[in-house]
Design a protein around this motif. Structure first.
Motif, PDB file in Angstrom:
ATOM      1  N   THR A  12       0.742  -1.122  -0.048  1.00  0.00           N
ATOM      2  CA  THR A  12       0.083  -0.113  -0.030  1.00  0.00           C
ATOM      3  C   THR A  12       0.977   1.346  -0.075  1.00  0.00           C
ATOM      4  O   THR A  12       0.415   2.339  -0.377  1.00  0.00           O
ATOM      5  CB  THR A  12      -0.916   0.135   1.157  1.00  0.00           C
ATOM      6  N   VAL A  88     -12.212   1.046  -6.953  1.00  0.00           N
ATOM      7  CA  VAL A  88     -12.284   1.641  -5.551  1.00  0.00           C
ATOM      8  C   VAL A  88     -11.401   1.894  -4.635  1.00  0.00           C
ATOM      9  O   VAL A  88     -10.683   0.742  -4.303  1.00  0.00           O
ATOM     10  CB  VAL A  88     -13.869   1.460  -5.003  1.00  0.00           C
ATOM     11  N   PRO A  89     -10.911   3.156  -4.002  1.00  0.00           N
ATOM     12  CA  PRO A  89      -9.947   2.915  -2.776  1.00  0.00           C
ATOM     13  C   PRO A  89     -10.552   1.976  -1.884  1.00  0.00           C
ATOM     14  O   PRO A  89     -11.604   2.082  -1.480  1.00  0.00           O
ATOM     15  CB  PRO A  89      -9.909   4.526  -2.493  1.00  0.00           C
ATOM     16  N   ARG A  90      -9.672   0.971  -1.571  1.00  0.00           N
ATOM     17  CA  ARG A  90      -9.716  -0.055  -0.801  1.00  0.00           C
ATOM     18  C   ARG A  90     -10.274   0.357   0.907  1.00  0.00           C
ATOM     19  O   ARG A  90     -11.055  -0.197   1.369  1.00  0.00           O
ATOM     20  CB  ARG A  90      -8.675  -0.801  -0.610  1.00  0.00           C
ATOM     21  N   ARG A  91      -9.603   1.435   1.336  1.00  0.00           N
ATOM     22  CA  ARG A  91     -10.201   1.769   2.724  1.00  0.00           C
ATOM     23  C   ARG A  91     -11.545   2.284   2.570  1.00  0.00           C
ATOM     24  O   ARG A  91     -12.272   1.975   3.607  1.00  0.00           O
ATOM     25  CB  ARG A  91      -9.197   2.775   3.356  1.00  0.00           C
ATOM     26  N   LEU A  92     -11.774   2.987   1.790  1.00  0.00           N
ATOM     27  CA  LEU A  92     -13.152   3.654   1.643  1.00  0.00           C
ATOM     28  C   LEU A  92     -14.093   2.605   1.415  1.00  0.00           C
ATOM     29  O   LEU A  92     -15.313   2.639   2.210  1.00  0.00           O
ATOM     30  CB  LEU A  92     -13.229   4.606   0.228  1.00  0.00           C
ATOM     31  N   TYR A 138      -5.775  -6.589   2.005  1.00  0.00           N
ATOM     32  CA  TYR A 138      -4.772  -5.653   2.915  1.00  0.00           C
ATOM     33  C   TYR A 138      -3.804  -6.391   3.629  1.00  0.00           C
ATOM     34  O   TYR A 138      -2.539  -6.019   3.688  1.00  0.00           O
ATOM     35  CB  TYR A 138      -5.650  -5.068   4.060  1.00  0.00           C
ATOM     36  N   PRO A 203      -4.668   4.245   3.880  1.00  0.00           N
ATOM     37  CA  PRO A 203      -5.231   4.074   2.393  1.00  0.00           C
ATOM     38  C   PRO A 203      -4.535   3.143   1.442  1.00  0.00           C
ATOM     39  O   PRO A 203      -3.231   2.839   1.512  1.00  0.00           O
ATOM     40  CB  PRO A 203      -5.087   5.601   2.003  1.00  0.00           C
ATOM     41  N   ALA A 204      -5.234   2.569   0.733  1.00  0.00           N
ATOM     42  CA  ALA A 204      -4.746   1.867  -0.627  1.00  0.00           C
ATOM     43  C   ALA A 204      -5.460   2.065  -1.933  1.00  0.00           C
ATOM     44  O   ALA A 204      -6.788   2.115  -1.874  1.00  0.00           O
ATOM     45  CB  ALA A 204      -4.722   0.230  -0.042  1.00  0.00           C
ATOM     46  N   PRO A 205      -4.628   2.199  -2.893  1.00  0.00           N
ATOM     47  CA  PRO A 205      -5.882   2.489  -4.081  1.00  0.00           C
ATOM     48  C   PRO A 205      -6.210   1.138  -4.736  1.00  0.00           C
ATOM     49  O   PRO A 205      -5.849   0.125  -4.316  1.00  0.00           O
ATOM     50  CB  PRO A 205      -4.314   2.901  -4.989  1.00  0.00           C
ATOM     51  N   GLY A 206      -7.295   1.375  -5.538  1.00  0.00           N
ATOM     52  CA  GLY A 206      -7.909   0.471  -6.290  1.00  0.00           C
ATOM     53  C   GLY A 206      -6.937  -0.131  -7.200  1.00  0.00           C
ATOM     54  O   GLY A 206      -6.052   0.707  -7.529  1.00  0.00           O
ATOM     55  N   ARG A 208      -5.917  -0.367 -10.975  1.00  0.00           N
ATOM     56  CA  ARG A 208      -6.275   0.597 -12.475  1.00  0.00           C
ATOM     57  C   ARG A 208      -5.741  -0.067 -13.737  1.00  0.00           C
ATOM     58  O   ARG A 208      -4.992  -1.042 -13.682  1.00  0.00           O
ATOM     59  CB  ARG A 208      -5.286   1.807 -12.066  1.00  0.00           C
TER      60      ARG A 208
END
Length: 410
Positions: A12, A88-92, A138, A203-206, A208
């Motif tokens: 992440t 989708v951003p993983r933490r969201l 995660y 936070p971690a990005p989705g 792409r």
């Protein structure tokens, strides 16, 4: 042959390995608490089955099916929802899923209608189908490959702690204060989990890009299908018995009834998950064979008319056999899917929950026709099938020697 292959990937924070050079224990414990919440939400009907059945004017089988409904919704949601939310951003996404548990458990706590209760279980099951891949993804992102099994064991230990302490406590509180109180506590816990996740999980990005592997490509990865099939038979076996712990405990003559049965199983499961965490990275195949063999022997032994003291020991061993299996199956899946581990975990989640649904349904049908005594024989047969699959999958799924690598799975 698939054109998707496990390859290195970043964690992440954009680098392979432990964040800031440290083992991310607090983050993993937050993931583990989410697993605790998820499994407790799933199996709470088994812990408060008699009182819930009386309150909602349902049979034991009707309340047992609430576990199955949850599992079916989770199975239906996992693969398509994970595929749709990969960007989708993983933490969201993580936070939204945990809040869905808040809503679902609050509705269950307040409901006096069986159909409404079923609907709330569907909502919780849909969230669970996505949350398992998210938290396992995660855990894999946060650590080096050499610590992957350990990280997964810590994350999945929450489900074992739910069996050891959560379900017996829920059963006890349900008998003292009413089953609705137990579900209210689950709602409160989910709010606390959201706060903790915000504090300690980075936070971690989705994902792409247009070249993200498709479901069919991942499914064709060498070794994945035997893992999924072994998981299916193993989970059907365990939940054929576990869903009906209340009548099983009564049949075994346990003085403490359902609470004692859950506590013994959970205590054994805790031993199993600790052993899996220590040994999975080096002894995946041997651990899987040993766990399934022990499970087959103990589930059949439970039907042998044992005295309560000896039955208690067998329950403990049964729990130990089951405790490590989620870690073993998840670690095997992560190793063969590599950078597609979240999608692979979604498939594992689907199979896992089909197994829970199937176990609950088969167990309910068997009790209705042949009584509790038939459950162990059904479970033992299914476990033997899972054992044969593992024994025959020595190249990719459960290899005789795990390849040493410094790559990061993600």
């Amino acid at each position: 042959m698939s054109d998707v292959h496990p390859t290195p990937s970043s964690s992440t924070n954009g680098s392979c390995g432990k964040q800031n050079g440290r083992f991310p224990l607090m983050g993993l414990l937050a993931l583990s608490t989410t697993a605790f919440l998820t499994i407790l939400t799933e199996t709470m009907p088994a812990a408060v089955l008699p009182a819930m059945a009386d309150s909602l004017d349902q049979s034991a089988t009707g309340i047992g099916q609430l576990v199955s409904v949850y599992a079916l919704a989770s199975a239906a949601a996992a693969i398509p929802m994970v595929a749709l939310t990969r960007a989708v951003p993983r933490r969201l996404l993580y936070i939204a899923l945990v809040l869905a548990f808040t809503v679902a458990n609050t509705i269950t706590a307040l409901s006096s209608s069986y159909p409404l209760t079923v609907a709330s279980r569907v909502v919780a099951g849909l969230a669970a189908g996505v949350v398992w891949p998210v938290i396992c993804g995660y855990a894999i992102r946060l650590v080096d490959t050499r610590d992957m099994g350990r990280a997964l064991a810590i994350t999945l230990a929450g489900s074992t702690v739910a069996m050891v302490a959560g379900l017996p406590l829920g059963s006890l509180l349900g008998s003292w204060l009413g089953w609705r109180f137990s579900y209210g506590l689950l709602s409160l816990l989910s709010v606390l989990v959201v706060i903790w996740v915000i504090m300690v999980v980075p936070p971690a990005p989705g994902e792409r890009g247009r070249n993200m592997p498709r479901v069919g490509q991942v499914l064709r990865l060498p070794g994945l299908r035997p893992i999924l099939l072994a998981t299916l038979f193993g989970i059907v076996a365990h939940y054929t018995l576990y869903t009906y712990m209340a009548p099983l405990s009564a049949a075994l003559g346990l003085p403490g009834g359902t609470t004692q049965g859950l506590l013994l199983f959970g205590a054994g499961a805790l031993v199993g998950v600790v052993l899996a965490g220590r040994l999975v990275d080096a002894s995946l195949r041997r651990m899987a064979i040993g766990a399934l063999l022990l499970a087959a022997l103990t589930t059949v032994a439970l039907m042998a008319g044992l005295p309560p003291a000896l039955a208690s020991v067998v329950l403990l061993l049964w729990g130990a056999s089951f405790g490590g299996l989620p870690t073993l199956f998840q670690s095997a899946t992560a190793r063969v899917t590599g950078t597609s581990a979240e999608l692979g975990t979604a498939m594992l989640t689907t199979i896992y929950n089909i197994g829970i649904f199937g176990g609950g349904a088969i167990g309910g049908l068997a009790i209705g026709i042949h009584g509790v005594g038939s459950l162990g024989l059904i479970a033992g047969f299914a476990l033997c099938v899972a054992l044969v699959i593992v024994l025959q999958s020595s190249q990719h799924a459960f290899p005789r020697a795990l390849a040493a690598t410094a790559e990061c799975a993600a």
